[in-house]
Design an enzyme around this catalytic site. Structure first.
Site, mmCIF file in Angstrom:
data_model
loop_
_atom_site.group_PDB
_atom_site.id
_atom_site.type_symbol
_atom_site.label_atom_id
_atom_site.label_comp_id
_atom_site.label_asym_id
_atom_site.label_seq_id
_atom_site.Cartn_x
_atom_site.Cartn_y
_atom_site.Cartn_z
ATOM 1 N N ARG A 1 36.030 32.847 97.190
ATOM 2 C CA ARG A 1 35.010 31.839 96.857
ATOM 3 C C ARG A 1 34.223 32.249 95.619
ATOM 4 O O ARG A 1 33.876 33.415 95.465
ATOM 5 C CB ARG A 1 34.029 31.655 98.017
ATOM 6 C CG ARG A 1 34.658 31.124 99.275
ATOM 7 C CD ARG A 1 33.584 30.857 100.330
ATOM 8 N NE ARG A 1 34.187 30.649 101.628
ATOM 9 C CZ ARG A 1 33.821 31.282 102.740
ATOM 10 N NH1 ARG A 1 32.808 32.129 102.723
ATOM 11 N NH2 ARG A 1 34.429 31.036 103.867
ATOM 12 N N GLY B 1 33.546 44.043 106.958
ATOM 13 C CA GLY B 1 34.705 44.789 106.434
ATOM 14 C C GLY B 1 34.403 45.651 105.213
ATOM 15 O O GLY B 1 34.690 46.851 105.206
ATOM 16 N N ASN C 1 36.029 31.633 120.107
ATOM 17 C CA ASN C 1 35.881 31.259 118.704
ATOM 18 C C ASN C 1 37.135 30.461 118.329
ATOM 19 O O ASN C 1 38.197 31.038 118.111
ATOM 20 C CB ASN C 1 35.761 32.542 117.868
ATOM 21 C CG ASN C 1 35.533 32.255 116.401
ATOM 22 O OD1 ASN C 1 35.561 31.112 115.958
ATOM 23 N ND2 ASN C 1 35.301 33.312 115.640
ATOM 24 N N HIS D 1 26.668 33.302 108.934
ATOM 25 C CA HIS D 1 26.726 34.683 109.446
ATOM 26 C C HIS D 1 25.449 35.073 110.182
ATOM 27 O O HIS D 1 25.112 36.259 110.275
ATOM 28 C CB HIS D 1 26.903 35.728 108.316
ATOM 29 C CG HIS D 1 28.183 35.635 107.551
ATOM 30 N ND1 HIS D 1 28.243 35.757 106.181
ATOM 31 C CD2 HIS D 1 29.451 35.459 107.966
ATOM 32 C CE1 HIS D 1 29.497 35.656 105.783
ATOM 33 N NE2 HIS D 1 30.256 35.473 106.854
ATOM 34 N N ARG E 1 31.323 30.068 119.704
ATOM 35 C CA ARG E 1 30.803 30.204 118.347
ATOM 36 C C ARG E 1 30.868 28.853 117.653
ATOM 37 O O ARG E 1 31.891 28.176 117.669
ATOM 38 C CB ARG E 1 31.644 31.204 117.556
ATOM 39 C CG ARG E 1 31.145 31.307 116.153
ATOM 40 C CD ARG E 1 32.015 32.158 115.286
ATOM 41 N NE ARG E 1 31.414 32.203 113.963
ATOM 42 C CZ ARG E 1 32.100 32.348 112.848
ATOM 43 N NH1 ARG E 1 33.397 32.489 112.879
ATOM 44 N NH2 ARG E 1 31.485 32.367 111.690
ATOM 45 N N ASN F 1 35.193 39.210 103.865
ATOM 46 C CA ASN F 1 35.931 38.221 103.101
ATOM 47 C C ASN F 1 34.981 37.141 102.599
ATOM 48 O O ASN F 1 35.022 36.712 101.460
ATOM 49 C CB ASN F 1 36.978 37.611 104.010
ATOM 50 C CG ASN F 1 38.267 37.510 103.303
ATOM 51 O OD1 ASN F 1 38.324 37.583 102.060
ATOM 52 N ND2 ASN F 1 39.319 37.333 104.058
ATOM 53 N N GLY F 2 34.112 36.707 103.522
ATOM 54 C CA GLY F 2 32.955 35.896 103.145
ATOM 55 C C GLY F 2 31.761 36.831 103.168
ATOM 56 O O GLY F 2 31.674 37.681 104.044
ATOM 57 N N ASN G 1 33.182 49.713 105.276
ATOM 58 C CA ASN G 1 34.332 50.575 104.950
ATOM 59 C C ASN G 1 34.502 50.991 103.499
ATOM 60 O O ASN G 1 35.444 51.716 103.199
ATOM 61 C CB ASN G 1 35.628 49.878 105.382
ATOM 62 C CG ASN G 1 35.685 49.679 106.879
ATOM 63 O OD1 ASN G 1 35.675 50.646 107.623
ATOM 64 N ND2 ASN G 1 35.714 48.437 107.327
ATOM 65 N N ARG H 1 40.473 46.490 99.188
ATOM 66 C CA ARG H 1 41.294 47.704 99.125
ATOM 67 C C ARG H 1 42.241 47.633 97.931
ATOM 68 O O ARG H 1 42.451 48.612 97.219
ATOM 69 C CB ARG H 1 42.073 47.896 100.433
ATOM 70 C CG ARG H 1 41.175 48.333 101.571
ATOM 71 C CD ARG H 1 41.839 48.207 102.898
ATOM 72 N NE ARG H 1 41.934 46.810 103.318
ATOM 73 C CZ ARG H 1 42.100 46.420 104.569
ATOM 74 N NH1 ARG H 1 42.247 47.301 105.516
ATOM 75 N NH2 ARG H 1 42.152 45.132 104.873
ATOM 76 N N GLU I 1 29.469 40.286 116.310
ATOM 77 C CA GLU I 1 29.039 38.899 116.507
ATOM 78 C C GLU I 1 29.327 38.416 117.922
ATOM 79 O O GLU I 1 28.551 37.661 118.503
ATOM 80 C CB GLU I 1 29.709 37.999 115.461
ATOM 81 C CG GLU I 1 29.181 38.309 114.065
ATOM 82 C CD GLU I 1 29.971 37.667 112.943
ATOM 83 O OE1 GLU I 1 29.632 36.549 112.573
ATOM 84 O OE2 GLU I 1 30.927 38.289 112.447
HETATM 85 P P1 ADP Z 1 36.138 38.328 107.424
HETATM 86 O O1 ADP Z 1 35.090 37.616 106.629
HETATM 87 O O2 ADP Z 1 37.500 37.738 107.302
HETATM 88 O O3 ADP Z 1 35.711 38.668 108.848
HETATM 89 P P2 ADP Z 1 36.052 41.212 107.050
HETATM 90 O O4 ADP Z 1 34.651 41.457 107.462
HETATM 91 O O5 ADP Z 1 37.146 41.657 107.949
HETATM 92 O O6 ADP Z 1 36.276 39.705 106.643
HETATM 93 O O7 ADP Z 1 36.237 41.925 105.621
HETATM 94 C C1 ADP Z 1 37.449 41.923 104.944
HETATM 95 C C2 ADP Z 1 37.284 42.790 103.685
HETATM 96 O O8 ADP Z 1 36.941 44.123 104.091
HETATM 97 C C3 ADP Z 1 38.542 42.904 102.846
HETATM 98 O O9 ADP Z 1 38.217 42.694 101.488
HETATM 99 C C4 ADP Z 1 38.982 44.333 103.036
HETATM 100 O O10 ADP Z 1 39.516 44.855 101.880
HETATM 101 C C5 ADP Z 1 37.673 45.062 103.312
HETATM 102 N N1 ADP Z 1 37.971 46.347 103.948
HETATM 103 C C6 ADP Z 1 37.898 47.534 103.369
HETATM 104 N N2 ADP Z 1 38.245 48.525 104.184
HETATM 105 C C7 ADP Z 1 38.573 47.978 105.331
HETATM 106 C C8 ADP Z 1 39.031 48.499 106.567
HETATM 107 N N3 ADP Z 1 39.199 49.802 106.767
HETATM 108 N N4 ADP Z 1 39.269 47.619 107.532
HETATM 109 C C9 ADP Z 1 39.085 46.295 107.337
HETATM 110 N N5 ADP Z 1 38.652 45.755 106.176
HETATM 111 C C10 ADP Z 1 38.406 46.578 105.196
#
Ligand code: ADP
Length: 398
Positions: free
Chosen positions: A241, A331, A7, A180, A90, A211-212, A335, A285, A386
């Site tokens: 965004r 994320g 990637n 995605h 990717r 994040n996205g 979580n 978080r 992924e």
């Molecule tokens: P990306 O789109 O960059 O891959 P992620 O899927 O890693 O993003 O998601 C990031 C988001 O997930 C952040 O807003 C973060 O706060 C949230 N999040 C909450 N708890 C966790 C955790 N335990 N580990 C990783 N991300 C977390």
């Protein structure tokens, strides 16, 4: 067979080496600061981690260093490059030029360069740079491109067209593509396996919340609609965004802020979303901590995110004429129980009943069901993967 998943970004290159017999990751890592002073590779293998500090002026040197790390005495897991059966890359955007995983050939690279770079100027050019670097270093290894957009290629015209003149779609490819896709595909298939049902018998809404964020409607194993659009700016508001908004506001903001249209789009990508609403952070978080301490704008950002996600679930249930399962992944989806609860609140009329204790249970990296036993709609938390989809598709193609 072992598949190397790559990637590549403009200054980074992440990789995983996956053994397809066990589907286990046997080594992984990432190059950072490619083309910038202070570049390094963090590599994991054999249960160890090692940092290689080396100048990486370009992606070719980066991939050479990755291959070196894969054969390293401490973190190495292979003896020779020949053990890598294939490379899966990717690729973010395919436009309408590729609708499935595709073998890398000179013609394919030419089409990517000529037709797709303008669709994803931030993502596709560095990814193609990564492909070319791998071709130089591993000329005899077959390579595949796995597109984020492929899974969405089954959307019907009525779902992917915008209400612009039909010629604008035909002449310029202005339409919804979605992103995605590998994640939506993976979690929808995992959901079917978990529920012991054939994908054709399920109507699923998959919520990839990170994040996205994007939400997809998967009917009978096929994507029929998704929330991201021509670019990943569309859909729900995200970390930074804006998500969906009236395009007239772009021109208005450009005038008010003295920015070009392109600069407003950058602004809407990088400075808006929950970060812009809260004024605190793009990280959920931080928003949850802020809201708990009484910060109203953190609470508002969370409210907006949950409300918008809920609306997509409702509209996709309507679009599919039913709903059997909701999946949360990525994320936030994996979580953050409080966000999942907020999204699901009020959806009881659709047959969704949350098991509060199951929702609060700590994420242990496996699939878990958070709907109550008597919930008609099953709600699952499924860790996305992924890289595994990219490796599987690459192996299947070959
Ligand atoms: P990306 O789109 O960059 O891959 P992620 O899927 O890693 O993003 O998601 C990031 C988001 O997930 C952040 O807003 C973060 O706060 C949230 N999040 C909450 N708890 C966790 C955790 N335990 N580990 C990783 N991300 C977390």
């Amino acid at each position: 067979m072992k598949v190397l998943v790559v990637n590549a970004g403009s200054s980074s290159l992440k990789y995983q080496l996956i053994d397809m017999e066990t589907e286990k990751v046997i080594a992984k890592g990432g190059c950072e600061r490619i083309g910038i002073a202070g570049s390094l590779l963090k590599a994991k293998g054999n249960g160890k981690e090692k940092v290689f500090e080396q100048d990486m002026p370009n992606h070719k040197v980066a991939i050479e260093l990755v291959l070196h790390a894969l054969r390293d005495k401490e973190v190495g897991v292979i003896k020779s490059m020949e053990e890598i059966g294939a490379v899966g890359h990717r690729m973010v955007a395919s436009g309408e030029f590729f609708n499935k995983t595709t073998l890398v050939t000179p013609e394919v690279i030419k089409t990517l360069e000529e037709k797709t770079f303008e669709l994803a100027p931030l993502h596709n050019p560095p990814a193609v740079t990564g492909v070319k670097a791998c071709l130089e270093v591993m000329p005899n290894t077959p390579m595949a491109l796995v597109f984020d957009t492929s899974f969405h290629s089954t959307m019907p015209e009525k779902a992917y067209l915008y209400g612009v003149a039909y010629e604008d779609y035909k002449d310029y490819g202005v339409r919804k593509y979605g992103f995605h896709g590998t994640s939506h595909k993976f979690v929808s298939q995992e959901a079917a396996k978990y529920l012991k049902k054939a994908p054709k018998d399920l109507k699923i809404v998959t919520c990839h919340l990170g994040n996205g964020s994007s939400i997809s409607a998967v009917d009978g194993g096929k994507c029929v609609d998704t929330s991201m659009g021509f670019t990943p700016l569309a859909g729900v508001l995200m970390g930074t965004r804006s998500g969906d908004m009236d395009p007239s506001a772009v021109e208005f903001l450009a005038r008010k802020k003295g920015l070009s249209h392109a600069d407003v789009i950058t602004y809407l990508n990088k400075k808006c979303g929950v970060a812009g609403i809260s004024g605190v952070s793009s990280d959920f978080r931080d928003l949850i901590a802020g809201a708990q301490q009484g910060n109203k704008r953190c609470a508002l950002a969370l409210d907006m995110f949950e409300y918008q996600t809920k609306k997509f679930i409702g509209s996709y249930a309507a679009a599919m004429g039913g709903l059997d399962c909701i999946v949360f992944t990525a994320g936030i989806g994996e979580n953050t129980p409080v966000v999942r609860a907020g999204v699901l609140e009020g959806l009881e009329f659709l047959g969704v009943k949350l098991d509060k204790a199951a929702n609060e249970a700590k994420n242990d990296g496996t699939i878990h069901e958070i709907s109550a036993k008597d919930s008609r709609v099953k709600v699952l938390v499924i860790p996305t993967n992924e890289e595994l989809v990219i490796a599987r598709e690459t192996a299947e193609l070959l």
